[in-house]
Design an enzyme around this catalytic site. Structure first.
Site, PDB file in Angstrom:
ATOM      1  N   THR A 181       7.957 -13.113  -1.259  1.00 19.29           N
ATOM      2  CA  THR A 181       6.952 -12.050  -1.274  1.00 19.29           C
ATOM      3  C   THR A 181       7.138 -11.300  -2.590  1.00 19.29           C
ATOM      4  OG1 THR A 181       8.468 -10.528  -0.203  1.00 19.29           O
ATOM      5  CG2 THR A 181       7.046 -11.792   1.237  1.00 19.29           C
ATOM      6  N   GLU A 327       3.436 -14.676   3.734  1.00 14.61           N
ATOM      7  CA  GLU A 327       3.930 -15.095   5.053  1.00 14.61           C
ATOM      8  C   GLU A 327       2.898 -15.912   5.829  1.00 14.61           C
ATOM      9  OE1 GLU A 327       4.220 -12.196   3.625  1.00 14.61           O
ATOM     10  OE2 GLU A 327       5.983 -11.076   4.247  1.00 14.61           O
ATOM     11  N   LYS A 437      -0.777  10.903   5.676  1.00 14.32           N
ATOM     12  CA  LYS A 437      -0.805  11.717   6.894  1.00 14.32           C
ATOM     13  C   LYS A 437      -0.944  13.181   6.515  1.00 14.32           C
ATOM     14  CE  LYS A 437       0.539  11.665  11.510  1.00 14.32           C
ATOM     15  NZ  LYS A 437       1.337  11.123  12.572  1.00 14.32           N
ATOM     16  N   TRP A 442      -4.469  10.834  10.107  1.00 15.74           N
ATOM     17  CA  TRP A 442      -4.330   9.739   9.149  1.00 15.74           C
ATOM     18  C   TRP A 442      -5.548   9.657   8.244  1.00 15.74           C
ATOM     19  CZ3 TRP A 442       0.294   7.859   8.625  1.00 15.74           C
ATOM     20  CH2 TRP A 442       1.159   7.784   9.719  1.00 15.74           C
TER      21      TRP A 442
HETATM   22  P1  ADP Z   1       3.054  -8.286  -1.321  1.00 17.30           P
HETATM   23  O1  ADP Z   1       3.308  -8.069   0.150  1.00 17.30           O
HETATM   24  O2  ADP Z   1       4.298  -8.197  -2.094  1.00 17.30           O
HETATM   25  O3  ADP Z   1       1.904  -7.471  -1.874  1.00 17.30           O
HETATM   26  P2  ADP Z   1       1.409 -10.543  -0.741  1.00 17.30           P
HETATM   27  O4  ADP Z   1       0.636 -11.142  -1.820  1.00 17.30           O
HETATM   28  O5  ADP Z   1       1.966 -11.423   0.291  1.00 17.30           O
HETATM   29  O6  ADP Z   1       2.573  -9.772  -1.440  1.00 17.30           O
HETATM   30  O7  ADP Z   1       0.492  -9.420  -0.132  1.00 17.30           O
HETATM   31  C1  ADP Z   1       0.031  -9.385   1.184  1.00 17.30           C
HETATM   32  C2  ADP Z   1      -0.638  -8.076   1.441  1.00 17.30           C
HETATM   33  O8  ADP Z   1      -1.755  -7.883   0.568  1.00 17.30           O
HETATM   34  C3  ADP Z   1      -1.209  -7.933   2.821  1.00 17.30           C
HETATM   35  O9  ADP Z   1      -0.233  -7.577   3.768  1.00 17.30           O
HETATM   36  C4  ADP Z   1      -2.233  -6.830   2.614  1.00 17.30           C
HETATM   37  O10 ADP Z   1      -1.642  -5.545   2.644  1.00 17.30           O
HETATM   38  C5  ADP Z   1      -2.728  -7.077   1.220  1.00 17.30           C
HETATM   39  N1  ADP Z   1      -4.008  -7.795   1.265  1.00 17.30           N
HETATM   40  C6  ADP Z   1      -4.230  -9.105   1.082  1.00 17.30           C
HETATM   41  N2  ADP Z   1      -5.545  -9.379   1.156  1.00 17.30           N
HETATM   42  C7  ADP Z   1      -6.183  -8.222   1.424  1.00 17.30           C
HETATM   43  C8  ADP Z   1      -7.553  -7.848   1.635  1.00 17.30           C
HETATM   44  N3  ADP Z   1      -8.549  -8.710   1.565  1.00 17.30           N
HETATM   45  N4  ADP Z   1      -7.796  -6.543   1.905  1.00 17.30           N
HETATM   46  C9  ADP Z   1      -6.806  -5.630   1.977  1.00 17.30           C
HETATM   47  N5  ADP Z   1      -5.513  -5.916   1.777  1.00 17.30           N
HETATM   48  C10 ADP Z   1      -5.198  -7.194   1.502  1.00 17.30           C
END
Ligand code: ADP
Length: 554
Positions: A181, A327, A437, A442
């Site tokens: 990640t 993931e 918050k 929220w």
């Molecule tokens: P990191 O967790 O380090 O940013 P990732 O690339 O695995 O790496 O990111 C996943 C996260 O990106 C998701 O949990 C979400 O928060 C965000 N994400 C991915 N696609 C979208 C989307 N279309 N809209 C909003 N958030 C998104």
């Protein structure tokens, strides 16, 4: 009774063989560091990936050994995606945008034995090599310069293979690739994929109601091959024999647009920040590039502002939003208007649909979990998104399993907060860690960002929670204006106030030249929160005004 069906294991190498047999003449175009174009095809891809597999085995690779890659998007990275897997190794893409110490930590944690690295990235490797135990380093001579002593030359390495080689035994659940990640919200953690997970992910991704890819497409993945398997594009391209256009290290719209024009690209993919920049360049230069009609852009990694979807629609280009994470391989949901919606969907409803994160693709189960259990799909109840499925990780590599990441009944906790509508469309309000918050209520940073980015003078906006003595936290907006445009805080406040309750409107709008980015191009909110942690709220907030409108803490 037993089924009469064969138990042929799912195997990504089937795509490699199929590509060699069926799509030999289809092109793979790569932009080199000097901006020249390197032209190859699937025949070469198939031949060279197999040579690489043989060479890795000759060099002592044992089944399950990790092969790191430190590379831009180009033909040799694509070959490695399959060559490493074909050899029985585990393809471990290293994110070259991380700090050297973090890359070293990751390469060491994954126990990478081999590394394939672009010659132009050797200086980066030198900065972390002491932190990792890499035994053999294979250098891709992209610049044509001789490879320095002590390193293997990729061309010589695969050139010494005979081609008299066959696949090792494998099982569909064997590990084939791993990604860490990007650590937006914590220390990077490794996810390990299998043949089975990636074959099924690829099939699901290509369905028409999913991303909908075809052999007739021409794909330009802007998303790096070192991030979340380039969203599965390399596997899908090989399966379908889709012409690939790989941009190398040149990711500026001024570089991408001519490439999209000359190579007749029909599909591209990347994080919103790439497209925010491109929309501006296109709007400033109408008609400059003759792009294919109806070009599609897969956009994910962060919420896609509705204003961006509308801008591209005016330009005849379609954004398809997807949601997922390292993931989840990564595709878990896709947003397209569906047949379950009215045929005469208004433009407003169509754009609103496309601005959601969409519905779960087949084989992914999705639920919303609130403090009081699973929430109804009524478009209002919010909770954490939890997912389950054949390409969702059930664990992290060499990290103790924790209740923060997985539920007792085996679902992945994503840390994303959302509501789901009756038709299954997911609308993310925030990441748990990014929610604001204020006075017990929220506030969604994503909703505010989307609204602010809807202002014609705004190029980018990130909203963060900043500590406040009375309200615990208040929203602060960091804004980048479009080149040549101006707008005041007061104007933005008035603009946002038409769409939000008064207590949700940011108290401060800070204008900056650029918003810091994560290694994968997302807004780096942790850095912004640090930067504005001690922000003095001036002029002091009018308690009366807020008290009138803030629902008091429950
Ligand atoms: P990191 O967790 O380090 O940013 P990732 O690339 O695995 O790496 O990111 C996943 C996260 O990106 C998701 O949990 C979400 O928060 C965000 N994400 C991915 N696609 C979208 C989307 N279309 N809209 C909003 N958030 C998104």
């Amino acid at each position: 009774m037993q089924s009469t069906m064969m138990r042929t294991p799912l195997n990504l190498c089937h795509f490699l063989e199929r590509a060699g047999q069926r799509f030999g003449s289809v092109e793979i175009v790569s932009r080199m560091p000097d901006k020249s174009l390197h032209r190859s095809n699937y025949r070469e891809f198939h031949r060279r990936a197999r040579l690489l597999a043989e060479a890795l085995q000759r060099a002592g690779l044992r089944k399950g050994d990790r092969v790191g890659t430190l590379m831009w998007n180009h033909y040799a990275h694509f070959e490695s995606y399959f060559g490493v897997i074909a050899s029985g190794g585990v393809m471990h893409t290293l994110n070259l945008r991380l700090a050297p110490a973090d890359i070293g930590f990751i390469a060491n944690h994954a126990q990478d034995r081999f590394l394939i690295v672009d010659d132009v990235l050797l200086p980066l490797f030198e900065q972390f090599k002491a932190l990792a135990n890499i035994e053999q380093v294979i250098v891709v001579p992209l610049t044509g310069k001789p490879v320095p002593d002590g390193y293997l030359d990729y061309e010589a390495f695969i050139g010494a293979s005979t081609g008299d080689w066959d696949y090792p035994e494998s099982d569909e659940n064997d590990p084939i690739a791993m990604c860490y990640t990007s650590g937006t919200t914590g220390r990077p953690k490794g996810v390990v994929y299998s043949h089975r997970s990636q074959v099924l992910h690829t099939l699901s991704q290509c369905l028409p109601d999913s991303i909908g890819l075809s052999g007739r497409d021409v794909i330009l993945p802007v998303v790096p091959m070192f991030h979340a398997n380039a969203w599965g594009i390399p596997y899908a391209a090989a399966m379908l024999g889709t012409k690939l256009v790989l941009p190398g290290p040149h990711l500026h719209p001024d570089d991408l647009l001519p490439l999209m024009e000359s190579e007749k690209v029909t599909v591209s993919c990347g994080v919103p920040t790439i497209w925010l920049g491109m929309a501006q360049v296109l709007e400033r230069n109408p008609g400059k590039w003759k792009l294919q009609p109806g070009i599609r852009m897969m956009v994910g990694g962060a919420a896609v502002p509705e204003a961006l979807i509308r801008s591209f629609d005016r330009l005849g280009m379609t954004i398809i939003q997807g949601w997922g994470m390292t993931e989840t391989s990564p595709l878990a949901t896709v947003a397209k208007p569906t047949h379950t919606q009215p045929d005469d969907l208004s433009d407003d409803d169509r754009f609103a649909t496309m601005a959601t994160q969409g519905y779960a693709v087949p084989l992914v189960d999705l639920r919303i979990m609130g403090d009081d259990g699973e929430q109804p799909w009524d478009g209002k109840a919010v909770g954490e998104i939890q997912v389950r499925g054949p390409w969702i990780t059930a664990d992290y590599h060499d990290v103790e399993r924790s209740a923060d990441s997985f539920t007792d009944d085996g679902w992945l906790r994503t840390g994303d907060v959302a509501a789901v509508g009756p038709l299954g469309f997911v609308k993310i309000t925030d990441r748990t860690k990014d929610l604001i918050k204020s006075g017990g209520e929220w506030i969604s940073s994503v909703d505010l960002e989307n609204a602010i980015m809807g202002h014609p003078a705004v190029a980018e906006a990130a909203v963060i929670a900043v500590p406040h003595p009375k309200w615990s936290e208040r929203p602060l907006a960091v804004v980048v204006t479009k080149t040549g445009a101006t707008v005041s805080s007061e104007e933005l406040r008035a603009f946002v106030a038409t769409k939000f309750a008064k207590w949700a409107v940011p108290d401060a709008f800070i204008f900056v030249d650029a918003i810091p980015r994560t290694s994968t191009g997302k807004f780096l909110k942790t850095r912004l929160r640090e930067q504005f942690r001690d922000w003095q709220w001036e002029p002091p907030l009018s308690n009366e005004a807020l008290l009138m409108s803030v629902p008091l803490a429950r």
